[in-house]
Design an enzyme around this catalytic site. Structure first.
Site, PDB file in Angstrom:
ATOM      1  N   SER A  30       0.827  -1.216   0.000  1.00  0.00           N
ATOM      2  CA  SER A  30       0.000   0.000   0.000  1.00  0.00           C
ATOM      3  C   SER A  30       0.857   1.260   0.000  1.00  0.00           C
ATOM      4  O   SER A  30       0.332   2.371   0.041  1.00  0.00           O
ATOM      5  CB  SER A  30      -0.885  -0.004   1.256  1.00  0.00           C
ATOM      6  N   GLY A  31       2.179   1.105  -0.056  1.00  0.00           N
ATOM      7  CA  GLY A  31       3.087   2.249  -0.018  1.00  0.00           C
ATOM      8  C   GLY A  31       3.386   2.782  -1.420  1.00  0.00           C
ATOM      9  O   GLY A  31       2.722   2.394  -2.399  1.00  0.00           O
ATOM     10  N   TYR A  77      18.004   3.156  10.724  1.00  0.00           N
ATOM     11  CA  TYR A  77      17.419   2.606   9.485  1.00  0.00           C
ATOM     12  C   TYR A  77      18.432   1.699   8.796  1.00  0.00           C
ATOM     13  O   TYR A  77      18.118   0.606   8.326  1.00  0.00           O
ATOM     14  CB  TYR A  77      17.024   3.774   8.578  1.00  0.00           C
ATOM     15  N   HIS A 117      10.811  12.516   2.035  1.00  0.00           N
ATOM     16  CA  HIS A 117      12.079  12.664   1.333  1.00  0.00           C
ATOM     17  C   HIS A 117      12.054  13.990   0.585  1.00  0.00           C
ATOM     18  O   HIS A 117      11.004  14.643   0.487  1.00  0.00           O
ATOM     19  CB  HIS A 117      12.275  11.522   0.344  1.00  0.00           C
ATOM     20  N   GLY A 138       4.874  -0.111  -3.590  1.00  0.00           N
ATOM     21  CA  GLY A 138       3.779  -1.085  -3.713  1.00  0.00           C
ATOM     22  C   GLY A 138       2.726  -0.595  -4.697  1.00  0.00           C
ATOM     23  O   GLY A 138       2.248  -1.356  -5.551  1.00  0.00           O
ATOM     24  N   LYS A 168       5.769  21.600  -0.253  1.00  0.00           N
ATOM     25  CA  LYS A 168       6.121  22.972   0.155  1.00  0.00           C
ATOM     26  C   LYS A 168       5.799  23.979  -0.951  1.00  0.00           C
ATOM     27  O   LYS A 168       5.260  25.046  -0.697  1.00  0.00           O
ATOM     28  CB  LYS A 168       7.612  23.049   0.485  1.00  0.00           C
ATOM     29  N   THR A 180      18.057   3.135  -5.126  1.00  0.00           N
ATOM     30  CA  THR A 180      18.561   4.440  -4.719  1.00  0.00           C
ATOM     31  C   THR A 180      17.346   5.262  -4.282  1.00  0.00           C
ATOM     32  O   THR A 180      16.258   4.722  -4.063  1.00  0.00           O
ATOM     33  CB  THR A 180      19.325   5.076  -5.889  1.00  0.00           C
TER      34      THR A 180
HETATM   35  P1  NAP Z   1       6.189   3.617   2.113  1.00  0.00           P
HETATM   36  O1  NAP Z   1       5.518   4.320   0.978  1.00  0.00           O
HETATM   37  O2  NAP Z   1       6.415   4.341   3.379  1.00  0.00           O
HETATM   38  O3  NAP Z   1       5.375   2.260   2.409  1.00  0.00           O
HETATM   39  C1  NAP Z   1       5.700   1.491   3.530  1.00  0.00           C
HETATM   40  C2  NAP Z   1       4.813   0.268   3.514  1.00  0.00           C
HETATM   41  O4  NAP Z   1       5.119  -0.536   4.667  1.00  0.00           O
HETATM   42  C3  NAP Z   1       3.316   0.607   3.548  1.00  0.00           C
HETATM   43  O5  NAP Z   1       2.629  -0.266   2.693  1.00  0.00           O
HETATM   44  C4  NAP Z   1       2.957   0.295   5.019  1.00  0.00           C
HETATM   45  O6  NAP Z   1       1.608  -0.114   5.177  1.00  0.00           O
HETATM   46  C5  NAP Z   1       3.893  -0.888   5.281  1.00  0.00           C
HETATM   47  N1  NAP Z   1       4.103  -1.072   6.710  1.00  0.00           N
HETATM   48  C6  NAP Z   1       4.672  -0.204   7.587  1.00  0.00           C
HETATM   49  N2  NAP Z   1       4.623  -0.704   8.858  1.00  0.00           N
HETATM   50  C7  NAP Z   1       3.989  -1.917   8.752  1.00  0.00           C
HETATM   51  C8  NAP Z   1       3.601  -2.922   9.698  1.00  0.00           C
HETATM   52  N3  NAP Z   1       3.859  -2.785  11.015  1.00  0.00           N
HETATM   53  N4  NAP Z   1       2.943  -4.023   9.258  1.00  0.00           N
HETATM   54  C9  NAP Z   1       2.653  -4.148   7.928  1.00  0.00           C
HETATM   55  N5  NAP Z   1       3.001  -3.259   6.971  1.00  0.00           N
HETATM   56  C10 NAP Z   1       3.650  -2.151   7.387  1.00  0.00           C
HETATM   57  O7  NAP Z   1       7.615   3.047   1.649  1.00  0.00           O
HETATM   58  P2  NAP Z   1       8.286   3.022   0.167  1.00  0.00           P
HETATM   59  O8  NAP Z   1       8.938   4.334  -0.057  1.00  0.00           O
HETATM   60  O9  NAP Z   1       7.307   2.464  -0.820  1.00  0.00           O
HETATM   61  O10 NAP Z   1       9.486   1.957   0.431  1.00  0.00           O
HETATM   62  C11 NAP Z   1       9.335   0.592   0.054  1.00  0.00           C
HETATM   63  C12 NAP Z   1      10.623  -0.123   0.409  1.00  0.00           C
HETATM   64  O11 NAP Z   1      11.714   0.474  -0.329  1.00  0.00           O
HETATM   65  C13 NAP Z   1      11.013  -0.035   1.888  1.00  0.00           C
HETATM   66  O12 NAP Z   1      11.572  -1.253   2.327  1.00  0.00           O
HETATM   67  C14 NAP Z   1      12.088   1.058   1.906  1.00  0.00           C
HETATM   68  O13 NAP Z   1      12.980   0.890   2.989  1.00  0.00           O
HETATM   69  C15 NAP Z   1      12.774   0.832   0.571  1.00  0.00           C
HETATM   70  N6  NAP Z   1      13.442   2.027   0.002  1.00  0.00           N
HETATM   71  C16 NAP Z   1      12.762   3.208  -0.088  1.00  0.00           C
HETATM   72  C17 NAP Z   1      13.426   4.314  -0.667  1.00  0.00           C
HETATM   73  C18 NAP Z   1      12.710   5.643  -0.831  1.00  0.00           C
HETATM   74  O14 NAP Z   1      13.380   6.599  -1.293  1.00  0.00           O
HETATM   75  N7  NAP Z   1      11.426   5.748  -0.492  1.00  0.00           N
HETATM   76  C19 NAP Z   1      14.747   4.190  -1.127  1.00  0.00           C
HETATM   77  C20 NAP Z   1      15.384   2.949  -1.015  1.00  0.00           C
HETATM   78  C21 NAP Z   1      14.721   1.865  -0.447  1.00  0.00           C
HETATM   79  P3  NAP Z   1       0.473   0.995   5.515  1.00  0.00           P
HETATM   80  O15 NAP Z   1       0.628   2.094   4.502  1.00  0.00           O
HETATM   81  O16 NAP Z   1      -0.779   0.225   5.341  1.00  0.00           O
HETATM   82  O17 NAP Z   1       0.751   1.418   6.906  1.00  0.00           O
HETATM   83  O1  GFB Z   2      15.550  12.898   0.619  1.00  0.00           O
HETATM   84  P1  GFB Z   2      16.250  13.228   1.910  1.00  0.00           P
HETATM   85  O2  GFB Z   2      15.410  13.510   3.082  1.00  0.00           O
HETATM   86  O3  GFB Z   2      17.186  12.001   2.295  1.00  0.00           O
HETATM   87  O4  GFB Z   2      17.235  14.513   1.695  1.00  0.00           O
HETATM   88  P2  GFB Z   2      18.668  11.521   2.061  1.00  0.00           P
HETATM   89  C1  GFB Z   2      18.005  14.639   0.567  1.00  0.00           C
HETATM   90  C2  GFB Z   2      18.699  16.013   0.582  1.00  0.00           C
HETATM   91  O5  GFB Z   2      17.711  17.021   0.335  1.00  0.00           O
HETATM   92  C3  GFB Z   2      19.381  16.399   1.881  1.00  0.00           C
HETATM   93  C4  GFB Z   2      17.916  18.124   1.223  1.00  0.00           C
HETATM   94  O6  GFB Z   2      20.616  16.992   1.581  1.00  0.00           O
HETATM   95  C5  GFB Z   2      18.444  17.459   2.478  1.00  0.00           C
HETATM   96  O7  GFB Z   2      19.138  18.397   3.280  1.00  0.00           O
HETATM   97  N1  GFB Z   2      16.634  18.828   1.380  1.00  0.00           N
HETATM   98  C6  GFB Z   2      16.397  20.111   0.991  1.00  0.00           C
HETATM   99  C7  GFB Z   2      15.504  18.327   1.896  1.00  0.00           C
HETATM  100  N2  GFB Z   2      15.124  20.464   1.272  1.00  0.00           N
HETATM  101  C8  GFB Z   2      14.528  19.376   1.827  1.00  0.00           C
HETATM  102  C9  GFB Z   2      13.212  19.116   2.302  1.00  0.00           C
HETATM  103  O8  GFB Z   2      12.298  19.949   2.292  1.00  0.00           O
HETATM  104  N3  GFB Z   2      12.966  17.872   2.800  1.00  0.00           N
HETATM  105  C10 GFB Z   2      13.968  16.881   2.838  1.00  0.00           C
HETATM  106  N4  GFB Z   2      13.646  15.677   3.324  1.00  0.00           N
HETATM  107  N5  GFB Z   2      15.231  17.103   2.394  1.00  0.00           N
HETATM  108  C11 GFB Z   2      17.599   9.351   3.023  1.00  0.00           C
HETATM  109  C12 GFB Z   2      17.756   8.439   4.190  1.00  0.00           C
HETATM  110  O9  GFB Z   2      18.681  10.210   2.998  1.00  0.00           O
HETATM  111  O10 GFB Z   2      17.602   8.597   1.810  1.00  0.00           O
HETATM  112  C13 GFB Z   2      16.626   7.452   4.198  1.00  0.00           C
HETATM  113  O11 GFB Z   2      17.736   9.219   5.387  1.00  0.00           O
HETATM  114  C14 GFB Z   2      16.324   6.823   2.851  1.00  0.00           C
HETATM  115  O12 GFB Z   2      16.934   6.468   5.124  1.00  0.00           O
HETATM  116  C15 GFB Z   2      16.490   7.779   1.710  1.00  0.00           C
HETATM  117  O13 GFB Z   2      17.076   5.776   2.619  1.00  0.00           O
HETATM  118  C16 GFB Z   2      16.504   7.088   0.381  1.00  0.00           C
HETATM  119  O14 GFB Z   2      18.824  11.156   0.654  1.00  0.00           O
HETATM  120  O15 GFB Z   2      19.630  12.499   2.639  1.00  0.00           O
END
Ligand code: NAP
Ligand code: GFB
Length: 317
Positions: free
Chosen positions: A13-14, A139, A182, A17, A190, A167
């Protein structure tokens, strides 16, 4: 006769997903059944709920995405809760996948969990060559323990467990809350606020850090390829190429232009930059998929802004 494949996607659901649900609609093969679950279906922190939902669907293949995820500021604020919650979820999913003898489990690490002081470009085997950046310590170690479980379950029990390593991902149905998001969804929300309030856009940090951003729909296609065809024991990066790395300042220009924001943009360098860069090599991915075309960042951001505008009421803000 196509081998029957029942694929269960945790975290269905994320953001990722959601993208998988969209893409598999067009790309599903005969004999494949795809099931997407979220926390409403089962709280994976609880072993009983985990076992019940897995035994209900009896998947042959599992894509494990469920986790507490967020930007650098959320990670710094909740480093211990994120470590403990994500470890509980991972321990339960891995245990049950072994119990029901899945044919393949693919889970998700992240490039940000790699060592902060390292030579670039980063390659897959460097995961344990040093500590991660302090901003995502909790994390990172929950993710690193996934890698340890892949190896230990495989070495002792022969379990076919491996990970893909995306990434920074962005796209529809992301977390858009200004504090927890992020950078891309955070800035998109914003800009929307600043346009309405006619106020300057405040970007956190110096704008100098560099990132490789992958559009969620592209990543979904790569994850589908991996569950069907990636059979190595070692992990693989799923990322845009090094040449597509951009600075946060360049990213801001794209978001501002695509959203038609004409106001002032200020950089608040009292806020952390987090990791300066985490450039990964895509040599391994390109060996398998030399011609895979990634969505240009401007197009991906345009589609994400359109989704956010159309779904603002249901978006996670
Ligand atoms: P997300 O949008 O925050 O979705 C997180 C998902 O995990 C949701 O479906 C949520 O369900 C589920 N979840 C959380 N707590 C749970 C629990 N206690 N029981 C069952 N389900 C649970 O995350 P995403 O960005 O799609 O990330 C997907 C994967 O990619 C993660 O493993 C993340 O670490 C990895 N990843 C993300 C990024 C990124 O930039 N976002 C980068 C690299 C790797 P509900 O919504 O129903 O609560
Ligand atoms: O995407 P972000 O939060 O995560 O930040 P990371 C990326 C860069 O954007 C940082 C700048 O240098 C922030 O200082 N930034 C500027 C902002 N304006 C903003 C803003 O309004 N919001 C945010 N969030 N950042 C994450 C990890 O690191 O990377 C997580 O902490 C995850 O665990 C993710 O894995 C993929 O790229 O720095």
């Amino acid at each position: 006769m196509e081998e029957k494949m029942t694929v269960l996607v945790t975290g269905g659901s994320g953001m990722l997903g959601y993208a998988l649900q969209k893409v598999i609609k067009e790309k599903k093969r005969p004999g494949e059944e795809w099931i997407f679950i979220g926390s409403k279906d089962a709280d994976l922190r609880e072993i009983d709920e985990t076992r019940t939902i897995f035994e209900k669907h009896m998947p042959t293949h599992v894509i494990h995405l469920a986790a507490i995820v967020g930007g650098v500021f959320k990670n710094m604020k909740n480093t211990c809760d994120i470590l403990l919650t994500n470890q509980k979820i991972n321990l339960n999913v891995y245990q049950v996948c072994k119990e029901i003898k899945v044919k393949k489990l693919i889970s998700c690490l992240s490039t940000c969990v790699y060592p902060d002081k390292i030579t670039y470009p980063i390659t897959e085997s460097m995961l344990h060559d040093g500590p991660p950046h302090p901003s995502n310590f909790g994390y990172s170690f929950a993710k690193r323990s996934i890698d340890a479980m892949n190896k230990c379950y495989r070495w002792q029990y022969g379990c076919p467990f491996v990970s893909v390593i995306p990434t920074s991902i962005y796209g529809p149905n992301d977390i858009f809350s200004v504090e927890d998001a992020h950078v891309i969804p955070g800035l998109i929300n914003k800009v929307r606020m600043c346009k309405r309030a006619n106020t300057p856009l405040v970007v956190w940090g110096t704008g100098k850090p560099l990132r490789q951003f992958i559009f969620s729909y592209d990543l979904a296609q790569l994850v589908i390829w991996a569950i069907r065809e990636y059979d190595e024991e070692d992990n693989i990066f799923l990322s845009v190429d090094e040449k597509d790395e951009i600075s946060i300042r360049e990213l801001v220009e794209v978001i501002v232009e695509e959203y038609g924001f004409k106001g002032e943009v200020v950089f608040d360098d009292t806020k952390t930059d987090g990791q300066y860069k985490k450039t990964v090599s895509t040599a391994k991915l390109r060996k398998y998929l030399p011609d895979f075309k990634f969505t240009p960042i401007r197009e991906g951001i345009r589609e994400t802004i359109r989704w956010f505008e159309d779904n603002y009421d249901i978006a996670r803000t």
